[in-house]
Design an enzyme around this catalytic site. Structure first.
Site, PDB file in Angstrom:
ATOM      1  N   CYS A 111      24.371  -0.243  63.303  1.00 19.12           N
ATOM      2  CA  CYS A 111      23.452  -0.118  62.178  1.00 19.12           C
ATOM      3  C   CYS A 111      22.576   1.106  62.443  1.00 19.12           C
ATOM      4  O   CYS A 111      21.832   1.134  63.438  1.00 19.12           O
ATOM      5  CB  CYS A 111      22.606  -1.382  62.061  1.00 19.12           C
ATOM      6  SG  CYS A 111      21.518  -1.310  60.634  1.00 19.12           S
TER       7      CYS A 111
ATOM      8  N   CYS B 177      21.390   4.412  54.522  1.00 15.51           N
ATOM      9  CA  CYS B 177      22.427   3.735  55.312  1.00 15.51           C
ATOM     10  C   CYS B 177      23.027   4.697  56.348  1.00 15.51           C
ATOM     11  O   CYS B 177      23.813   5.595  56.000  1.00 15.51           O
ATOM     12  CB  CYS B 177      23.535   3.156  54.432  1.00 15.51           C
ATOM     13  SG  CYS B 177      24.617   2.046  55.358  1.00 15.51           S
TER      14      CYS B 177
HETATM   15  O1  PYC Z   1      21.827   1.947  58.335  1.00 10.00           O
HETATM   16  O2  PYC Z   1      23.853   1.625  59.098  1.00 10.00           O
HETATM   17  C1  PYC Z   1      22.881   1.262  58.435  1.00 10.00           C
HETATM   18  C2  PYC Z   1      22.935  -0.033  57.724  1.00 10.00           C
HETATM   19  C3  PYC Z   1      23.988  -0.899  57.658  1.00 10.00           C
HETATM   20  C4  PYC Z   1      23.560  -1.977  56.882  1.00 10.00           C
HETATM   21  C5  PYC Z   1      22.255  -1.754  56.505  1.00 10.00           C
HETATM   22  N1  PYC Z   1      21.884  -0.546  57.038  1.00 10.00           N
END
Ligand code: PYC
Length: 317
Positions: free
Chosen positions: A94, A239
């Site tokens: 993550c 993300c």
């Molecule tokens: O930042 O990799 C990330 C992530 C995955 C799910 C929520 N954030």
């Protein structure tokens, strides 16, 4: 010997990274031993899943919250270990959570500006805390598995997109029909959920995140995204693993050069800056680096009261 008493208190530090929350478990989490992190994740899932629910599900948590269990590292070259989890299960890696982990460790006086190597279930991850609070994360090797796969979606016709790994599996597509904006959140969530189901049924059962792209709203950003997470929440941050998967696709298409910055904007307007270097150009494998900032929002003790009917979290029906 009687079994050890269950802990009744879990010490956590909460933070958000570009709007997306992380809850770091410092003490009182399940004891998973000293094996490889992938093996410990298996123990967590099989024997202690109730801890996951207690920590991130309502009534103590919320759907977008990602938990991060701080572990002793297995690899001798790492200074910390971590297992990430969410409202429905476990995450390989993550990106926003790693930035949150580093910021929270710094707030707890457990890491200082400089490099830190972190053991995760999908391999070691190098991070660096800068004096100004920014954190770089050198993510795991990322690559594209399928280019412009055609997926038939009920009510949306055929949608073409890439399948790529950036520490989690993503289906990445341009959102031609729905603008990427907070005002269209419901539509985006519905479309992405239907897409995920169709992608899973049409040859890619491993995909658990869907990432839709549109033009940026902020000066200096290259793109804006919407990311549907496995438990139905959308990622408030751009993300980290999704941005890594995006970079793998851009690199494979020759649309972003090695070392060139890519500024990914999220649905709420926050950004990560990312770059990559080739790991194996012939195989299309890159090593992405993400840069972002997390802010600590609280330090707390979660109480586990045995007579609380929702002590171990509300299970979605
Ligand atoms: O930042 O990799 C990330 C992530 C995955 C799910 C929520 N954030």
């Amino acid at each position: 010997m009687p079994p050890p008493a269950l802990p009744t208190a879990i010490r956590v530090i909460d933070s958000h990274t570009a709007g997306e929350p992380t809850r770091l478990v410092l003490e009182g989490g399940p004891e998973l031993g000293d094996g490889p992190l992938q093996e410990r994740l298996g123990h967590f899932r099989e024997r202690y899943d109730h801890y996951r629910r207690a920590i991130v599900n309502e009534p103590r948590g919320s759907d977008p919250l990602v938990g991060a269990l701080l572990c002793r590292p297995h690899r001798p070259d790492c200074q910390a270990g971590v297992i990430f989890f969410n409202n429905v299960g476990y995450l390989g890696m993550c990106g926003h959570g790693t930035i949150g982990l580093v910021a929270s460790l710094a707030a707890a006086g457990r890491c200082a500006p400089g490099p830190i190597r972190i053991d995760t279930p999908v391999g070691p991850v190098d991070a660096r805390l800068h004096e100004d609070g920014q954190v770089d994360v050198v993510n795991v090797r990322s690559f594209r598995k399928a280019r412009q796969a055609g997926i038939s979606v009920v009510g949306a016709g055929e949608v073409r997109g890439d399948v790529a790994w950036g520490g989690n599996w993503f289906f990445l597509a341009d959102a031609h029909t729905v603008p990427i904006a907070l005002g269209t959140l419901e539509e985006l969530t519905g479309l992405a959920a239907r897409l995920r189901r169709a992608v899973n049924e049409q040859g890619f059962p491993e995909v658990d995140h869907v990432e839709l792209f549109g033009p940026p709203s902020r000066a200096g950003a290259d793109s804006r995204n919407f990311v549907l997470c496995p438990g139905g929440a959308y990622d408030r941050s751009p993300c980290g693993t999704g941005t890594s998967a995006k970079l793998a696709c851009l690199a494979a298409d020759g649309k972003l050069e090695e070392g060139e910055p890519w500024v990914q904007e999220s649905l709420i307007g926050s950004t990560f800056t990312a770059r990559y270097r080739w790991h194996d150009r012939g195989r299309g494998e890159i090593v992405p680096t993400l840069t972002g900032r997390a802010y600590v929002t609280s330090e707390a003790i979660l109480r586990l009261e045995p007579d609380d009917p929702f002590c171990w979290g509300i299970v979605a029906g």
